[in-house]
Enzyme design. Structure first.
Site, short mmCIF file in Angstrom:
data_model
loop_
_atom_site.label_atom_id
_atom_site.label_comp_id
_atom_site.label_asym_id
_atom_site.label_seq_id
_atom_site.Cartn_x
_atom_site.Cartn_y
_atom_site.Cartn_z
N ARG A 59 1.47 2.07 -5.94
CA ARG A 59 1.75 1.02 -4.97
C ARG A 59 0.53 0.15 -4.69
O ARG A 59 0.67 -0.97 -4.21
CB ARG A 59 2.25 1.60 -3.66
CG ARG A 59 3.52 2.43 -3.77
CD ARG A 59 3.92 2.97 -2.42
NE ARG A 59 4.19 1.87 -1.54
CZ ARG A 59 5.36 1.24 -1.48
NH1 ARG A 59 6.35 1.61 -2.28
NH2 ARG A 59 5.54 0.23 -0.67
N TRP B 53 -3.66 -1.90 -1.31
CA TRP B 53 -3.65 -3.11 -2.13
C TRP B 53 -4.03 -4.20 -1.16
O TRP B 53 -3.27 -4.59 -0.29
CB TRP B 53 -2.25 -3.36 -2.70
CG TRP B 53 -2.27 -4.33 -3.83
CD1 TRP B 53 -2.45 -4.05 -5.16
CD2 TRP B 53 -2.08 -5.75 -3.77
NE1 TRP B 53 -2.39 -5.20 -5.89
CE2 TRP B 53 -2.17 -6.26 -5.08
CE3 TRP B 53 -1.87 -6.65 -2.73
CZ2 TRP B 53 -2.06 -7.61 -5.38
CZ3 TRP B 53 -1.75 -8.00 -3.02
CH2 TRP B 53 -1.84 -8.46 -4.33
N GLU C 36 0.85 -8.27 -18.60
CA GLU C 36 0.52 -7.48 -17.41
C GLU C 36 -0.22 -6.19 -17.71
O GLU C 36 -0.92 -5.67 -16.84
CB GLU C 36 1.76 -7.23 -16.56
CG GLU C 36 2.85 -6.42 -17.16
CD GLU C 36 4.00 -6.23 -16.16
OE1 GLU C 36 3.72 -6.06 -14.97
OE2 GLU C 36 5.16 -6.27 -16.60
N LYS D 119 5.29 -8.25 -20.48
CA LYS D 119 4.77 -6.89 -20.68
C LYS D 119 3.35 -6.93 -21.27
O LYS D 119 2.44 -6.26 -20.82
CB LYS D 119 5.70 -6.07 -21.60
CG LYS D 119 7.01 -5.67 -20.92
CD LYS D 119 6.91 -4.55 -19.98
CE LYS D 119 6.89 -4.90 -18.51
NZ LYS D 119 7.93 -5.63 -17.89
N ASN E 104 0.94 -0.34 6.09
CA ASN E 104 1.31 -1.06 4.86
C ASN E 104 2.04 -2.32 5.30
O ASN E 104 3.08 -2.24 5.96
CB ASN E 104 2.24 -0.19 4.00
CG ASN E 104 2.86 -1.02 2.87
OD1 ASN E 104 2.29 -2.02 2.44
ND2 ASN E 104 4.05 -0.62 2.44
N GLY E 105 1.50 -3.47 4.95
CA GLY E 105 2.15 -4.72 5.36
C GLY E 105 1.12 -5.74 5.79
O GLY E 105 -0.08 -5.59 5.50
N LYS F 151 3.26 -1.85 -7.92
CA LYS F 151 4.64 -1.62 -8.35
C LYS F 151 5.65 -2.41 -7.54
O LYS F 151 6.63 -2.94 -8.06
CB LYS F 151 4.96 -0.13 -8.27
CG LYS F 151 6.32 0.23 -8.80
CD LYS F 151 6.42 -0.06 -10.29
CE LYS F 151 7.78 0.18 -10.88
NZ LYS F 151 7.94 -0.35 -12.21
N HIS G 78 8.70 -28.89 -29.34
CA HIS G 78 8.43 -29.84 -28.26
C HIS G 78 7.08 -29.57 -27.60
O HIS G 78 6.84 -29.98 -26.47
CB HIS G 78 9.56 -29.78 -27.23
CG HIS G 78 10.91 -29.96 -27.86
ND1 HIS G 78 11.37 -31.18 -28.31
CD2 HIS G 78 11.86 -29.05 -28.16
CE1 HIS G 78 12.56 -31.02 -28.85
NE2 HIS G 78 12.89 -29.75 -28.79
N CYS H 280 0.86 -1.19 0.00
CA CYS H 280 0.00 0.00 0.00
C CYS H 280 0.89 1.22 0.00
O CYS H 280 2.11 1.13 0.10
CB CYS H 280 -0.86 -0.01 1.26
SG CYS H 280 -1.71 -1.57 1.51
N GLU I 290 10.41 -11.43 -21.49
CA GLU I 290 10.05 -10.09 -21.02
C GLU I 290 8.95 -9.47 -21.88
O GLU I 290 8.00 -8.88 -21.37
CB GLU I 290 11.29 -9.19 -21.00
CG GLU I 290 11.08 -7.76 -20.57
CD GLU I 290 10.45 -7.57 -19.21
OE1 GLU I 290 9.99 -6.45 -18.92
OE2 GLU I 290 10.35 -8.56 -18.44
C1 AGP Z 1 7.27 -5.97 -14.00
O1 AGP Z 1 6.79 -5.15 -14.96
C2 AGP Z 1 6.45 -6.10 -12.80
N1 AGP Z 1 6.14 -4.87 -12.23
C3 AGP Z 1 6.97 -7.10 -11.79
O2 AGP Z 1 7.12 -8.33 -12.41
C4 AGP Z 1 8.30 -6.73 -11.12
O3 AGP Z 1 9.34 -6.86 -12.02
C5 AGP Z 1 8.54 -7.65 -9.93
O4 AGP Z 1 7.50 -7.48 -9.02
C6 AGP Z 1 9.88 -7.40 -9.27
O5 AGP Z 1 9.90 -6.13 -8.73
P1 AGP Z 1 11.29 -5.49 -8.25
O6 AGP Z 1 12.20 -5.40 -9.42
O7 AGP Z 1 10.90 -4.15 -7.71
O8 AGP Z 1 11.83 -6.40 -7.19
#
Ligand code: AGP
Length: 615
Positions: free
Chosen positions: A27, A75, A495, A492, A101-102, A610, A511, A2, A488
């Site tokens: 966040r 969150w 997500e 992208k 937060n936690g 994030k 395979h 959060c 990657e």
């Molecule tokens: C990537 O676009 C995502 N936001 C997510 O996979 C991210 O890379 C992952 O949570 C790791 O985060 P960090 O690099 O802050 O540890």
């Protein structure tokens, strides 16, 4: 994961708190709330939804005066996103007001005990339990807020960053942290609180970052007092002068932070090797590496731990370190590594990669590796983050604040740092001839320019996105250094556009995944000249012969694949080991434009946040 914000001082708290929440919304954004003290009463307003929904509700409902305020963007972990479970929470008397937060793992047993003592609970959250626990301690022990928070937190198991005030003593806020980040902004006769500095950077660049198991009593007219929660020791405060600007955390005219951050990559990569890459002198200078060079050159193996996009950067590192520096590498998902009872030898080196520096699984994996005697090196983007402080040494990526949830410039700057390390180790171990080494340094130095050139394909990518924005599946293929790029690219797209996508080593197709190929299935193939070109051409033929639709990322001037593919995006040539830094860009743009065309919230995709600060 959060976002928490707080203000105490002489100004109106509401505008500061609400703008702070907007900055931290990346966040977590499923509900939000504020608490304001107007000198007599506490006014709390909270709602399911975004900060914009909260603003509408607040500005229509409550008195928004007062120079003391707390704010929270959520969150959800305990209790579904709804008005009641949103923060801030109050104790039964209404005196104790808290944001958190936690996760409090033992909240249920504490709740049970408090219920026996007559407390009633309105929400399903662990946080409301903490508010009442603090109230109970104040009652039983007859102590003030600071002491009560300390005693209460000793009962708590889990992770937290909290800010609390007592309506009866509105000239102070008590904050504490374990596992979740918390920064205090130091102003003249005023104090700010944030999960990071973005809520207060426009007011002050002086900040204290609380360490784990620390708490602080913030009182107007007095210096901040920091104490350790467990042994109640006074701790000297360490005020840092922050080098980030407000401008850096605004959108600069782009529609989304993600697009701005994609276009910032040339300067972010340049900033990341500034002062570290000196091709004319034929050297790479990184203090974190120089001070520990023998640990790396003498390493039995390198274990990379990370999550998500950072894990993909780790995979690129595997190719780099084995290919260039001849050091064996294993790349581990941090979440699996920490519970797999891994075998770690004393001369293993662990590299932990994280943009936010707050990812719980990576942090825990670091602690495990350290406890087993490994040397842990961190690659982080957020200065002063938990991972940056937990690792034995490290190197920052200088990407600047990354606000879009989908990581872009952090990925390419992580690869830049890992490339610098691999080259430095190759030089130290003599696995590259001096002339090859020098050439690599100049090739790396040219990358920002190459990335600038690639960004010019944006309009072509928009056209391609137009053709694929309604698909429901997509495959990404690559070989060698381009395999992690394929992963990657797929991540992208998944997500931010919610299209199911998978990345595969191109040869792996035969395979199994090739069964998925038909005229409905778009296949993105990273087919640059360097990296098993002939092999990737035959992979493309296999797909074509099953009517697959090919989007190929090719090296400028490549006509062969251009004829075979439905769309071919040309990127400038570079050394094979540097291809991920160039080939990733069109994939970032493709996912961005497809997501925009599908009307998705690109900067705040559903169900994501994030930094993942809980397990
Ligand atoms: C990537 O676009 C995502 N936001 C997510 O996979 C991210 O890379 C992952 O949570 C790791 O985060 P960090 O690099 O802050 O540890």
């Amino acid at each position: 994961m959060c976002g928490i914000v707080g203000y105490i001082g002489y100004r109106e708290a509401y505008p500061i708190v609400i703008k702070g929440l907007e900055r931290l919304e990346y966040r977590g954004y499923d509900s939000a709330g504020v608490a304001l003290y107007d000198g007599e009463e506490v006014h709390i307003c909270k709602t399911k939804g975004k900060v914009s929904d909260l603003k509408e509700k607040v500005e229509g409902a409550v008195a928004i005066t007062g120079a003391l305020g707390l704010g929270h963007t959520r969150w959800a972990t305990h209790g579904v996103p709804n008005d009641v479970n949103s923060h801030p929470h109050q104790s039964n008397s209404g005196d104790i007001v808290i944001i958190h937060n936690g996760i409090i793992e033992n909240y249920a047993s504490i709740k049970q005990e408090l219920t026996k003592r007559g407390y009633v609970f309105h929400s399903d959250t662990d946080t409301e339990v903490l508010a009442n626990l603090i109230e109970e301690v104040m009652k039983i022990e007859g102590v003030k807020l600071g002491k009560a928070v300390q005693i209460a937190l000793k009962e708590v198991v889990g992770a937290y960053a909290i800010a609390v005030f007592d309506k009866k003593k509105p000239d102070e806020i008590v904050v504490a942290r374990l596992g979740s980040p918390l920064a205090i902004g130091i102003g003249k006769d005023e104090y700010f609180i944030g999960s990071d500095a973005s809520p207060f950077i426009e007011y002050t660049s002086n900040a204290i970052y609380l360490e784990d198991e620390e708490m602080a009593i913030i009182r107007i007219g007095r210096e901040v007092r920091v104490r350790s929660i467990n042994d109640d020791e006074q701790i000297d405060i360490n005020i840092q002068n922050l080098k980030i600007s407000l401008e850096q955390i605004e959108k600069k005219g782009y529609d989304h932070f993600m697009l701005k951050e994609i276009y910032e990559q040339p300067s972010a990569i340049l900033d990341t090797f500034r002062g570290r890459l000196l091709p004319n002198e034929g050297i790479i200078k990184m203090s974190g590496i120089e001070d520990n060079l023998s640990k790396f050159t003498g390493a039995n193996r390198i274990i990379v731990i990370a999550c998500g996009t950072s894990w993909h950067a780790g995979l690129v590192a595997e190719y780099l370190f084995e290919d260039i520096a001849r050091i064996p590498v294993e790349v581990e998902y941090a979440s699996e590594f920490r519970y797999r009872n891994p075998v770690i030898k004393r001369d293993d080196v662990v590299i932990a990669i994280s943009q936010s520096g707050e990812t719980a699984d990576t942090l825990a994996a670091i602690k495990l590796a350290k406890s087993m005697g490994a040397f842990v090196f961190g690659v982080c983007n957020v200065v002063g983050s938990s991972i940056a402080r937990e690792t034995n040494a490290g190197a920052y990526t200088h990407a600047g604040p990354e606000i879009g949830v989908a990581s872009t410039k952090a990925f390419t700057t992580q690869i830049t740092v890992l490339t610098l390390i691999a080259l430095r180790l190759a030089n130290a171990k003599g696995t590259l001839s001096t002339s090859d080494y020098k050439k690599c340094l100049f090739d790396l130095e040219a990358i920002p320019k190459r990335v600038d050139e690639v960004l010019e394909v944006n309009n072509q990518i928009i056209e391609i996105a137009n053709n694929y924005s309604n698909v429901s599946n997509c495959l990404y293929l690559g070989r060698k250094y381009n395999f992690p790029v394929a992963l990657e690219g797929a991540l992208k797209l998944k997500e931010i556009s919610y299209i199911h996508a998978e990345g595969y080593p191109a040869a792996e197709m035969k395979h199994g995944p090739i069964a998925l190929i038909d005229e409905q299935m778009p296949v993105v193939v990273i087919a640059t000249k360097k990296g098993n070109y002939e092999k990737i051409v035959s992979n493309i033929q296999e797909i074509k012969s099953r009517n697959g639709r090919i989007i190929a990322i090719v090296t400028q001037g490549d006509t062969m694949i251009k004829e075979m593919a439905d769309f071919a995006v040309e990127i400038p040539e570079t050394s094979e080991f540097l291809t991920p830094l160039v080939a990733t860009i069109p994939l970032q743009l493709l996912s961005y434009h497809i997501a925009v065309m599908r009307g998705c919230n690109v900067d705040q995709p559903r169900n994501l946040a994030k930094s993942v600060t809980v397990e």
